[in-house]
Each structure stands twice: as C-alpha cells, then as structure tokens.
Write a protein that holds these residues in place. Structure first.
Motif, short mmCIF file in Angstrom:
data_model
loop_
_atom_site.label_atom_id
_atom_site.label_comp_id
_atom_site.label_asym_id
_atom_site.label_seq_id
_atom_site.Cartn_x
_atom_site.Cartn_y
_atom_site.Cartn_z
N ARG A 192 -27.51 -1.24 62.19
CA ARG A 192 -26.95 -1.40 61.56
C ARG A 192 -25.77 -2.91 62.64
O ARG A 192 -25.38 -3.39 61.92
CB ARG A 192 -25.95 -0.72 60.84
N ARG A 193 -26.02 -2.20 63.53
CA ARG A 193 -24.95 -3.54 64.18
C ARG A 193 -25.87 -3.87 65.19
O ARG A 193 -25.69 -5.84 65.39
CB ARG A 193 -24.05 -2.60 66.00
N VAL A 194 -27.13 -4.17 65.12
CA VAL A 194 -28.02 -5.04 66.11
C VAL A 194 -28.25 -5.86 64.53
O VAL A 194 -28.41 -6.94 64.75
CB VAL A 194 -29.08 -4.15 66.00
N ARG A 195 -28.56 -5.23 63.26
CA ARG A 195 -28.90 -5.85 62.41
C ARG A 195 -27.57 -6.81 62.24
O ARG A 195 -27.88 -8.31 61.51
CB ARG A 195 -29.21 -5.48 61.11
N GLU A 196 -26.18 -6.73 62.22
CA GLU A 196 -24.87 -7.36 62.47
C GLU A 196 -25.22 -8.77 63.70
O GLU A 196 -25.13 -10.03 63.02
CB GLU A 196 -23.87 -6.72 62.55
N ASP A 197 -25.72 -8.15 64.88
CA ASP A 197 -25.71 -8.88 65.77
C ASP A 197 -27.16 -10.05 65.60
O ASP A 197 -26.45 -11.56 65.65
CB ASP A 197 -26.39 -8.41 67.15
N ILE A 198 -27.94 -10.10 64.99
CA ILE A 198 -29.23 -11.10 64.34
C ILE A 198 -28.54 -11.94 63.05
O ILE A 198 -28.49 -13.14 63.39
CB ILE A 198 -30.16 -9.86 63.75
N ARG A 199 -27.49 -11.64 62.74
CA ARG A 199 -26.88 -12.61 61.57
C ARG A 199 -26.01 -13.48 62.00
O ARG A 199 -26.42 -14.50 61.70
CB ARG A 199 -26.41 -11.84 60.75
N GLU A 200 -25.31 -12.77 63.58
CA GLU A 200 -24.45 -13.65 64.12
C GLU A 200 -24.73 -14.58 64.45
O GLU A 200 -24.51 -15.84 64.67
CB GLU A 200 -23.32 -12.46 64.64
N LEU A 201 -26.31 -14.12 65.57
CA LEU A 201 -26.77 -14.52 66.23
C LEU A 201 -27.71 -16.17 65.55
O LEU A 201 -28.06 -17.35 66.28
CB LEU A 201 -27.68 -14.14 67.29
N THR A 202 -28.11 -16.00 64.47
CA THR A 202 -29.01 -17.01 63.66
C THR A 202 -27.49 -18.35 62.98
O THR A 202 -28.67 -18.68 63.29
CB THR A 202 -28.92 -16.15 62.60
N GLY A 203 -26.58 -18.02 63.02
CA GLY A 203 -26.46 -18.77 62.41
C GLY A 203 -25.03 -19.45 64.07
O GLY A 203 -25.12 -20.65 63.77
N GLU A 204 -25.09 -18.85 65.12
CA GLU A 204 -24.48 -19.35 65.94
C GLU A 204 -25.64 -20.39 66.73
O GLU A 204 -25.68 -21.74 66.84
CB GLU A 204 -24.24 -18.46 66.98
N VAL A 205 -27.05 -20.17 66.28
CA VAL A 205 -28.12 -21.14 67.50
C VAL A 205 -28.80 -22.59 66.43
O VAL A 205 -29.44 -23.43 67.27
CB VAL A 205 -29.44 -20.41 67.88
N GLN A 206 -28.18 -22.37 65.40
CA GLN A 206 -27.95 -24.04 64.31
C GLN A 206 -28.23 -25.07 65.28
O GLN A 206 -28.86 -25.99 64.96
CB GLN A 206 -27.33 -23.72 62.84
#
Length: 903
Positions: A192-206
């Motif tokens: 669950r923590r890794v999934r949340e990290d992926i969502r945050e990272l996706t928004g940051e690299v736009q």
C-alpha cells in the motif's frame, strides 16, 4: 570427546585436591548415599556446560571461601586427538583453558580469563550456537539429574511436549511460525505504501520536460558570459604586467628608504652602546681593586667554613651513636620482660605434657566407644530402611501374584476359545472357493450379456454368434430365452454366494481374533513362569532382609551400656583435649626462651661496642665553638670579596666588548653610504604619470569583469536551481520505475511468505511423528533387552507418553511399576542420546533404582553395545555394579570429607 579426569578442591564434601580418573567404555562411580558421587557429575556440568542446579556459593565446601573444578578432556583434533584442561572456580570469578603439548610435556595457557570467553570456546569446540544450547544439552540430555530422570515422562502431555520439543528441536517449527506471523501483513502494508509513492511520484514528474528546456537555455547564456569575461581578463593581464614592472621599481625605492632609515637608527644605537660599554669597563676595574684588598680575610673565612662542616658531620654521627645506645638499652629491657613471660609458658607446657600422658588412654577408649555407637546408629537407620524394603517387597509380591492370577485366567480363557472356534485355515480356504465361484459367475454373466446383445442386434438369417449357423426366428427366440434364464440363475447363485461369504467373514474374524490370542499363548505362559520365578526371588530376598535385620538388632541392643561407659569417660576426654590445646599453644616456648637469652647477650655486646665508638670522638663540640669564632672575625672581608668578585671577573670581557662595538659602528657607516647611492639610481628609472594611467585602466577592466561575474553568478545560481530541480525530478522518475518493480516483487513475496508459514507449522507435528517413531523403535529394542521379556513392547507416542504393551494390556507411564518406569525411561533416554548427541558421552545418575540383578546386568550389557558412545558413566550406590562394568571408582566419606578409595 572423552573426559579423562575430574579434579575437585573445596567443592561440597571434597576438601583437599581430589582427582577422579575416568575411562572409555562403561564406568561405574560407586558409593553410599551422600558420599559425593553426584558432585562429580555436577562438577562436569558446571565446568564444561555452564550448568549448576543451585547457587555457586552452595557448591563451595562449608568453611571455604571458594572452590576449584578442573576437567581434562580429549577432543578429536588430528590423528591422536588433543587434550585440554578446563578450569573454573566457584565462589569467585576464575576461568582458564590450557592445551597439552605432548612434545614438551607441558600445559600451554589459551588466554581465556572470563566466563563469556570460556562459554564461547566450549560452544565452538562442541559445535553449538550459544550458552543456552550448551546448558540445555547437559540438563536435558547428557547429564540429566536424578530428580528429572523419571519426572520428565510423568508430566502432563502439554508439559511433556514443551520439554521434549525443545530437546529434539521440534519447537523450532512453532517458533518459526510465530516469527513469520506478521510477515504477510507487513508485506501488504508495504505494498500500500509503495502504491501511494507511485501516485505521488507520477504527479511530481509531470513538469520534467519544461525544466529540462529551461536548463538548456541557461547553460547557453552562462557560456556566452564566460567568453566575454575571458576577453576582459586577457586585456587586464597585459595592463597589469606593465603596471607590476613600475610597481616593482616603486617597491624597491620604498625598500631602500626603509633600509637607509634602519641603518641610521642602528648607527645611533651603536654609539649609545659604546658609551654604556665604556662605563661598565670602568666599574669592572674598580671591583677588581676591592677584591684584591679583601683577599686575605676571604681565604681565612673559607678555610674555617670547611673545618666547621667537617666538625658538624662528626657531631651528627656522635648524636646518632648516642641514639643507638639508648635504643639498645630499651631493647634490652623488653627482652628481659619477654624472658620472664617465656619462663612461665615453659612451665605450663611441661604441665600440659604430663596431663596428656595421664588421660590419653581414657580418651582413646572414649573415641572407640563413640565410633562404635555411631556405627550402631547407622545400623539402626539401616534396620529402618530394611523394614521399608520388606514392605516394598511385599507390595511387589502382591502385584506379581495378582498379575499371575490374571495371566492364568487369560491362558484358560484362550484355551477354551481355541477349542470352540472353527479352524481359521479351513475358513480361509472356503472363502477363497466362494470368491472363485463369484468370479466365475461374473465372467459368465458378462459373456452371456455380450452374446445376448449380439443376438438382439443380428439380422434375420445371419450367422448365429454362438454356433455360426444361420439364425431362424424360432431358434433365435429360444436361444435368447435360454440366455436370459441362465442370467436369472446366476443372480440367485450370486446371492447365495454373497450370503455364505458374509457368514464366512464373520466366522473368520472371530477365528482370526482367537488365532491372534492363541499366538500369544506361549507368551502368557512364559510370563506366568517369569512371575513365579519373581515371586520366588522376592520371597528369598525378603528372608535375607529379615535375617539381616535380626543380625543388626543384636548389636543395637548393646547401645545403652556403651553410651553409659562413654559418658563416664567424657571428663577425661575433655581434660585430654584441654591439655592438648595448651601443649600445642606453648609448644614453641622452650625454643623461644633460648632465642631470647641469646638476643640479650647480643644486645649487651652491641652496647659495649657503641660506648667505645662514642669515646673516640673526644671534645668535638669545643673545637666547633672555636671555629665559629674565626668565621665571625673574617666574615666582613669574605662578604666584600664575594660582592665584587663577579664584576671583577668581567674586566677582560668588557675591554673586548668596547673594541667590538667600535668596529661595528665603522661598518654601519660604510653600509649607509652604499644604500644612498642605490636609492638615487632607482629614482631616476621611475615614471609617475605612466604608473597613475595604468592604475586607472586596471580599475576599469576589473569593474567590467566584476559586472560580468555578477551576471554569470546570477545565471549560474538560477541554473543550479533548475539543474537541481531536473536532477530531483529525474531521481523521482527513477524512483517511480523502481517502485513499480518493487510492487511486483512484493506481490510475489507476500504469496511466498504465506505459503512458507503454513507449511512450516504443518511440518512440526509430522517431524514429531517421524522422530518419536524412530526413537521409539530403538527404545523398544533397549527396553526388551533390559527387561529380558520379549513379549513386552514399548511405544513412544507422538505426545511423548511411554506406553508398554503386555499381551492385550496397554499401560501408560503413570501406571507402570517402579522397575518398569526406570527401565522404560532408561530405554528412551539412551535412544535419544544416540540420536542427538554428537559428543559421545553420557552420565546416568542412579539408573538401577527398582531393577533386580538380572535387569542390572541386562542394562550394562546394553550400555556396552551402544556404539554411539565412547564413554558412559553410571553413578550408583549399588556396589554389585563393580563386577558388571569395565571400570569403577569408589567414593567414601570418612570424617565428612569425600575421598577416592579405589579405581
């Protein structure tokens, strides 16, 4: 591993250094109860396995502050093995290990001086993980104490499981299951923590593409500004080069001005120094004149002072001799007082010797009577114990008699059933015939049904499937009816066969049950014979015990008369002991008296010698007063000479100093003139206007460069921020890729962790079944050998209960007799030792309790046949063991101290 010997000093009942040797094979350590046998086993557990069932201080002999245990072992290291001596103290911390060097016949210290160091060394040598495993191996396997030997098997099923799971390593499965309990949940939380990290990272690299373009533009601007700075710096370098040439000339002019001023100051300082030196020269001349005028008085004072020092040393030595004389006088008084005291002690010593001679025979008789009474007290306790044994023998006889009656009833019942039930062999033959008939019917039925099917499907006038002739309507119908009639007959015959088969099965079950019991008939008859023999042995042993009681009782009846005689001699005994103490106290008084008298003579001689030495000094005090008068008269001349001598001694040096200063002053004036000439030359080569113009150009160029550098720094700082943002976003992009991969791995890990945990727990009971079955089979062989009864069987169940099967009777451990319990526990303990101990040693404390002579011999024979052990040590109070074992050690305890009496 082999234990070659144990040494005890001040350990429990062992006082002086006592060595107990041990050998290969089966060794018996024999002795009465309380003699110190078990202490040897405890000492080995303490030194080699860090195990002691009580406090260390309780292990120390009463009255001693500490005790020492040494154990010599031989380990399989190399072809001949390596010997080590392990030392451990009780009462204070002392540890040590030494290796034996056979070539030089010496013990080499291994530098182990702490408990942790010793335990780590032992674990390494015994291939164990830690100190807990070390002590557990001893307490639960190699050196099980007498109190736990049977009690471990008498626990509840839950407690037995805990005890033996730990011993056999089965608890590792349950422990692993508990350890793994939270792993799948932890992995899911991580997912669950890794999934949340992926969502945050996706928004940051736009914003990464936009930041990369901004970085490129800034890099181009910084590069352009750097080119302009480089051009300005080149122009500045040319201007600064000419400016530096003029600057160097200016610096040399300034430097020459400074040097000229320094030379002028140095000339002035030298002139002042010359005046001071001339004044000091005049003062030195005056001092020399004063010294010459006081020289005669100075020499008189110096000579008198030397004589004074000598006389004062003589006076000090004289006073020291007088003090020694006074000290000797005091010592002589003390020696004379000591002489009088020793003369009184010598008189007391002689009187005590007379009293010893007077009362010695009465004392000896008292001790003889006391020892005899003590023996009779022991006999009284023995009689009480023997009476208890008779009660136990009676109980065993009643148990054997009851079992004999039950066995005879079982034999008669089996013989009756054997006569009434049909023969199982005939029933089996008839059952086989019936099954054969059924098989034939089934085969025939199958064949008939196939032919009927063919007849029904065949066309008219086609060949008959049975005879091959052309089928006619009537023939076909008749054939079908015949086949169908036969099928009905087969059904009736099958039903009859099945009914008979069912009856035969019931009869055969009963016949087989009786047949099994008949097969046990010889076993029951053998058991009946054994019980009759046991009853005879018990009766014989009871009679022997009764005779022994009668024999001991005759001596016990004499105790009152012996006690009266002993009490009448107690006063003489006390007088003898008092005289012995006094004689011992003053035994050295005669010798001391002789020594004191000799000391008195020596002191008197020393005093006479000191009187002679004091007389040799004469009137040293009067002469010292005369010398002091001379010192007083010449003191003024001495002081005047001393005040001026140091200055007068400097006269020649001060004359040389004046000459040196005059020469230095001339040199300085010449150097000043040369510096003036150089200064004029440099002034002529310096252009002031050119120097000022170049300075202004340099300032302008530096200003431009600074402006460009400022612009560049601002751009670089901006570039640095953008680059950091790009780098951070690229790292986040990389983190996103890694997180996606990690998410896949965590899914696989979660599935695997769940599978592993479930299978680990399930493996525990299965391994327990496998291990108890293997150990139980070996224990059964040992048990039968010890008991000498092939009909009995031993089982070690999966819940660690010991079950003995005797004929049709299954008896759990709690219902066994004392002898059966000991034999069963011994069998299982030895089987466990064979399975899990790799050290090749074991200790059995009182393993023959409740075993008769035959079973003891069977046990020793079984022990000798255990190939897994190099060394087995049996501790027993039964002296008959001496003739059964390879080697024996006897421990006795005279005067409350354990000793090795024989080996």
């Amino acid at each position: 591993m082999k234990i070659l010997g144990v040494t005890l000093e001040n350990i429990k009942s062992y006082e002086d250094r006592t060595e107990v040797p041990l050998q290969e094979g089966v060794t018996a350590i024999l002795g009465e109860n309380g003699s110190g046998k078990s202490t040897i086993q405890e000492a080995i557990g303490f030194a080699l396995f860090d195990s002691l069932p009580f406090n260390n201080n309780e292990f120390v002999r009463e009255g001693a502050s500490s005790g020492i245990v040494e154990v010599i072992i031989e380990l399989d290291e190399g072809k001949e093995g390596q010997r080590y001596r392990v030392t451990r103290s009780a009462g204070y911390s002392k540890y040590g290990v030494a290796r034996y060097d056979s070539q030089n016949d010496e013990w080499i210290n291994q530098d182990i001086d702490s408990k942790k160091g010793l335990v780590d060394w032992l674990c390494a040598k015994f291939n164990l993980e830690d100190g807990d495993e070390l002590s557990k191996l001893w307490e639960s396997c190699l050196g099980v104490p007498q109190t736990r030997f049977l009690s471990d098997f008498a626990q509840t099923a839950r407690n037995r499981q805990k005890t033996f799971d730990e011993l056999l390593g089965i608890d590792a499965y349950e422990n692993s299951w508990n350890v793994l309990k939270g792993v799948p949940d932890e992995i899911e939380a991580e997912r669950r923590r890794v999934r949340e990290d992926i969502r945050e990272l996706t928004g940051e690299v736009q914003s990464l593409p936009k930041e990369r373009e901004e970085k490129r533009k800034l890099e181009e601007e910084v590069e352009q500004i750097s080119g302009e700075i480089e051009s300005a710096r080149s122009e500045l370098s040319e201007v600064e080069e000419r400016h530096e040439e003029l600057d160097d000339i200016s610096e040399r002019i300034t430097e020459l001005e400074t040097k000229i001023q320094q030379k002028e100051q140095a000339i002035e300082a030298k002139e002042n120094a010359l005046g001071d030196a001339e004044n000091e020269l005049e003062a030195a001349q005056q001092a020399a004149d004063k010294c010459e005028a006081a020289r005669e008085g100075y020499e008189q004072y110096d000579e008198a002072k030397e004589r004074q020092d000598q006389l004062e040393d003589d006076l000090s030595e004289l006073n020291q001799l007088r003090e020694e004389r006074q000290e000797r006088d005091g010592k002589l008084g003390r020696l004379q007082t000591q002489k009088e005291t020793l003369q009184e002690q010598v008189e007391k010593y002689e009187q005590a010797k007379e009293n010893i001679d007077t009362h010695e025979s009465d004392k000896d008789r008292y001790e003889e009577l006391d020892e005899r009474i003590s023996d009779l007290e022991s006999d009284r306790k023995t009689v009480e114990r023997l009476r208890g044994e008779i009660d136990s023998l009676d109980t065993d006889a009643r148990d054997d008699l009851d079992e004999l009656r039950r066995t005879i009833e079982t034999i008669e019942e089996i013989e009756t059933e054997a006569a009434e039930v049909a023969d199982a062999g005939g029933l089996r033959d008839r059952k086989s015939e019936v099954k054969g008939g059924l098989a034939s019917l089934n085969s025939e039925e199958s064949e008939l049904r196939e032919r009927l099917e063919n007849l029904r499907d065949a066309d008219a006038d086609s060949p008959c499937p049975t005879c091959g002739k052309p089928l006619e309507g009537e023939h076909r119908t008749k054939t079908i009816e015949e086949r169908e009639g036969r099928l009905e007959e087969i059904q009736e015959e099958r039903q009859a066969f099945n009914e008979e088969l069912s009856e035969l099965q019931d009869e055969l079950e009963e016949a087989k049950r009786v047949e099994t019991r008949v097969a046990q008939l010889d076993m029951h008859k053998s058991r009946a014979g054994e019980l009759r023999e046991d009853l005879g042995d018990l009766a014989k042993k009871r009679e022997e015990t009764r005779e022994q009681i009668t024999s001991l009782t005759e001596g016990i009846e004499q105790m009152p008369d012996l006690e009266d005689e002993r009490d009448s001699l107690e006063a003489a005994k006390d007088a003898y002991r008092t005289a012995t103490v006094q004689a011992k106290e003053y035994a050295d008084a005669p010798d001391k008296l002789v020594d004191v008298e000799e000391s008195i003579e020596s002191v008197e001689a020393e005093m006479a010698q000191l009187d002679e030495e004091i007389a040799e000094f004469g009137d040293v005090e009067d002469e010292l007063e005369s010398v002091k008068g001379v010192l007083k008269e010449s003191e003024d001349d001495y002081r005047q000479f001393e005040r001026n001598r140091q200055t007068a001694n400097k006269l020649e040096a001060r004359e040389e100093a004046v000459a040196e200063i005059e020469q230095a002053l001339a040199n300085l004036r010449e150097e000043h003139d040369l510096l003036n000439e150089d200064f004029q030359d440099e002034r002529e080569s310096f252009d002031e206007d050119e120097y000022e113009s170049l300075s202004k150009d340099i300032e302008k160029l530096k200003g431009r460069i600074n402006t460009l550098n400022g612009t560049k720094s601002a751009k670089e700082e901006e570039l640095k921020g953008v680059a950091a943002t790009v780098e951070d976003l690229e790292e986040k992009l990389s983190e996103r890729k890694e997180a996606i991969e990690k998410l896949r791995e965590l899914a696989a890990d979660q599935q695997f962790a769940t599978w592993v945990r479930d299978n680990v727990r399930a493996a525990g009971p299965k391994m327990r079944d496998v291990i108890t079955d293997r150990i139980g089979k070996r224990a059964d062989t040992i048990f039968r050998s010890i008991r000498g009864r092939k009909a009995e069987q031993l089982e070690w169940t999966s819940d660690y209960d010991i079950v003995v099967v005797d004929a049709d009777v299954r008896k759990s451990f709690s219902t066994l007799s004392g002898g059966e319990k000991m034999a069963a526990a011994l069998a299982v303990r030895l089987a466990i030792l064979e399975q899990i101990s790799g050290l090749g040693i074991a200790f059995l404390d009182e393993p023959t309790a409740n075993l008769d002579e035959d079973k003891k011999a069977n046990l020793v024979a079984q022990l000798n046949g255990l190939d897994a052990f190099e060394q087995l040590t049996v501790i027993s109070h039964d002296s008959t063991f001496d003739s059964m074992t390879d080697y024996s050690v006897t421990i006795e305890k005279p005067n409350q101290t354990s000793e090795v009496m024989s080996d």
